[in-house]
Each structure stands twice: as C-alpha cells, then as structure tokens.
Design a protein around this motif. Structure first.
Motif, PDB file in Angstrom:
ATOM      1  N   GLY A  38       0.780  -1.232   0.000  1.00 28.21           N
ATOM      2  CA  GLY A  38       0.000   0.000   0.000  1.00 28.21           C
ATOM      3  C   GLY A  38       0.811   1.281   0.000  1.00 28.21           C
ATOM      4  N   ALA A  77      -4.583  -0.915  -0.398  1.00 24.75           N
ATOM      5  CA  ALA A  77      -4.008  -2.248  -0.578  1.00 24.75           C
ATOM      6  C   ALA A  77      -4.722  -3.277   0.300  1.00 24.75           C
ATOM      7  CB  ALA A  77      -2.520  -2.216  -0.240  1.00 24.75           C
ATOM      8  N   THR A  94       2.328  -5.399   4.766  1.00 24.70           N
ATOM      9  CA  THR A  94       1.909  -4.143   5.390  1.00 24.70           C
ATOM     10  C   THR A  94       2.583  -3.933   6.736  1.00 24.70           C
ATOM     11  OG1 THR A  94      -0.029  -2.891   6.166  1.00 24.70           O
ATOM     12  CG2 THR A  94      -0.064  -5.254   6.513  1.00 24.70           C
TER      13      THR A  94
END
Length: 328
Positions: A38, A77, A94
């Motif tokens: 992301g 994301a 992440t």
C-alpha cells in the motif's frame, strides 16, 4: 458388507483425501503470486516485499511480483487483498499500523483487520528513534536534556513525524503527555522531507523509524537521543533506549507482515509461511533488510495473530488518551 467400523474408516479416509485436495489443486494452479503493497516503490514496506518476493519465486510460486497500490496510508491495498480470491495468489505486505492502530484512528475502515485476513507471518521489525539537528544545542545529549531544553524554550515545541496517525506521531504525543509539554506535531508526507528540515535547522526534532535516520546519523548530520526498542538496536548500540532514560511508555517495536485473504486454506497459509521463513533465513535478505534498519523476524501465523491482538490491546487506550482521530 459395511460394518460401522468400516464406514468410519472409509469416512476418515475420504475426509483425509478431501483435506489434501485443496492443496493439490492450489499447487497446480499457483503459477504466480502477487504481493500487494500500500505504499510507493522504494519505501520500507515496498523493499520488504521485494526482498521476500525474490525468494518466493521458484519456491512458493513460479513467479512472485510486487504490486504497489499506494494511498490512504495503506488502506487501498488492504481493501484489495480483502476482496481477492483466497487461493494464495494474492498476499498483502503491510506495517502493523494498518491492522492495530488504524481501527482506533478511523471511524470506518474498508476492511476488518481480523475478520478479513489470515496472518501468514511477520517478516521484519523496526524501532523508532528521536533525532535532533542544529536547532537543538549540542549540550542536549539525552531525552531528559531535551525535555529540560523545551521547558526553557517553549517556542520550540514542534516535532516532525512522517504522517499524522503514525507510530512516530503517537510517540511524540505520548512524550508530551508524560512530561506535560505542549508538543505539537508537524506532519510530513513521509520521513524524507521531515529529516531534511531537521538537518537544515527548520524544525528541532523528528520521530521516525531508526532506519530512516541511520544515513544522516552516521554522517554526523543529526543526533539520536533515544530509540524505542525494549533493548538497544544492533544498528546504534551506543544510543540508549527511551526506557533506559525513564520513559518506558515510549517502548515500541513495529513489524511488517504478510497476510492472505480470509478463508485461505490452512495448507496454503502454511506453505506461504514456510516460504517466508526460508526467505528470511537467506543472508542476502537479512543483509538487505539490515541496510534499512530492519531485523528479519520470522514467525508462525499464530505468533503473528497473537502479536496483532496484543499490540491492538495496547494501542487502543493510548490512541484514546492522545485524542487523535483522522477527523481531528
């Protein structure tokens, strides 16, 4: 003639075969795996994903690629992986903030950090650090020194962070609450511009990940007053932790981890975890992560889930105490 015993035996064999079927089907279909990140290329999360992807290829999948879908602090994301088929072909890389801090910062997220994902494993951990530049006198060598200096110079209450709502932001806010200093966050779009302002003497101090600060620290362009780990980092063993200096509430170690969509078969998750562990044992991966101030930290899916629960339990009350929301 079928007896009850024979029926149970056949049933057990059928169940066992059925439990293996998804693994066989998955192994046949998995030609590639997409790791969604992301954040923009070149950032810490992106680099973690790429180092792992290099080793996933030919191991967990014939080919592994990184797909950057930056925006909303990683939420885009997360939402993309939430909606992906649970077949191992889409994974998420992440920082833990998207899973343990955002639920307390945003009134509504496009995903549920627990219900929508299956933890695969932790990849790497990092600490935060507090850096000061030329605006702060050389006599300020520790966190208590800094507190005393700000009390004597209340015009210098600003501190930089790479983003509002980040761990860095909250560590500065907690320091202000604990010392009764009216510290004011100066949010930046990433660590780079904030660090540049500290080095140039535009702001006095910056909280961000230790790895972000290492090049400038090693070059003597800024000073580190403390790091947030439970122990001193291997990268700056000469720098004391916040806890050592009387501020244990600032102890924080953030991790970067991999998730699969919820309902991904356990054998697929286990295969991904094994591939992740193999990657994190590779010296080239360990060394490349170290260059970013990261420590390779392989875990099981269960250990990752437990860490997520523990961190969420810790950060909930802290964010509430700080009083920050995305709308504030």
């Amino acid at each position: 003639m079928f007896t009850r015993r024979h029926f149970v035996s056949v049933g057990a064999a059928t169940a066992a075969a059925s439990s293996l079927a998804p693994l066989h089907a998955w192994a046949q279909k998995l030609r590639s795996t997409k790791i969604i990140v992301g954040f923009a290329p070149g950032g810490t999360t992106d680099m973690v994903a790429r180092r792992v992807a290099e080793k996933f290829s030919g191991n967990f999948a014939e080919n592994a690629i990184v797909d950057n879908r930056s925006g909303a602090g990683g939420q885009i994301a997360c939402a993309a992986v939430k909606g992906a088929p649970p077949d191992g072909q889409t994974l998420l890389c992440t920082p833990y903030s998207c899973m343990v801090i955002f639920p307390y910062v945003y009134k509504k997220l496009p995903y549920d950090p627990v219900a929508d994902f299956a933890p695969v494993g932790i990849a790497a951990t990092t600490t935060q650090a507090m850096a000061v530049g030329p605006m702060v006198p050389a006599s300020v060598k520790s966190l208590p020194d800094y507190v005393a200096w700000v009390k004597a110079n209340p015009q210098h209450t600003g501190y930089g962070s790479p983003a509002a709502g980040s761990t860095s932001h909250f560590l500065g806010a907690l320091l202000g609450l604990e010392t009764q200093l009216p510290l004011v966050q100066v949010p930046y779009r990433g660590a780079v511009p904030g660090i540049a302002d500290v080095v140039a003497g535009q702001i006095p101090v910056m909280f961000t990940t230790t790895g972000d600060l290492l090049p400038h620290y090693k070059a003597g362009k800024l000073r580190l007053l403390g790091t947030s780990g439970a122990q001193r980092t291997v990268f700056t063993p000469e720098v004391p932790t916040f806890g050592e200096q009387g501020f244990p509430m600032l102890t924080s170690e953030e991790w970067f981890g991999f998730y699969a969509p919820a309902r991904t078969p356990p054998q697929v998750v286990d295969a991904a975890n094994q591939a992740l562990r193999t990657a994190l044992q590779d010296k080239s991966v360990i060394d490349s992560l170290a260059m970013l101030g990261l420590v390779a930290t392989p875990s099981s899916p269960q250990e990752m889930a437990e860490s997520q629960r523990a961190q969420s339990k810790r950060w909930g009350p802290l964010v509430k105490r700080i009083g920050f929301t995305a709308e504030s």
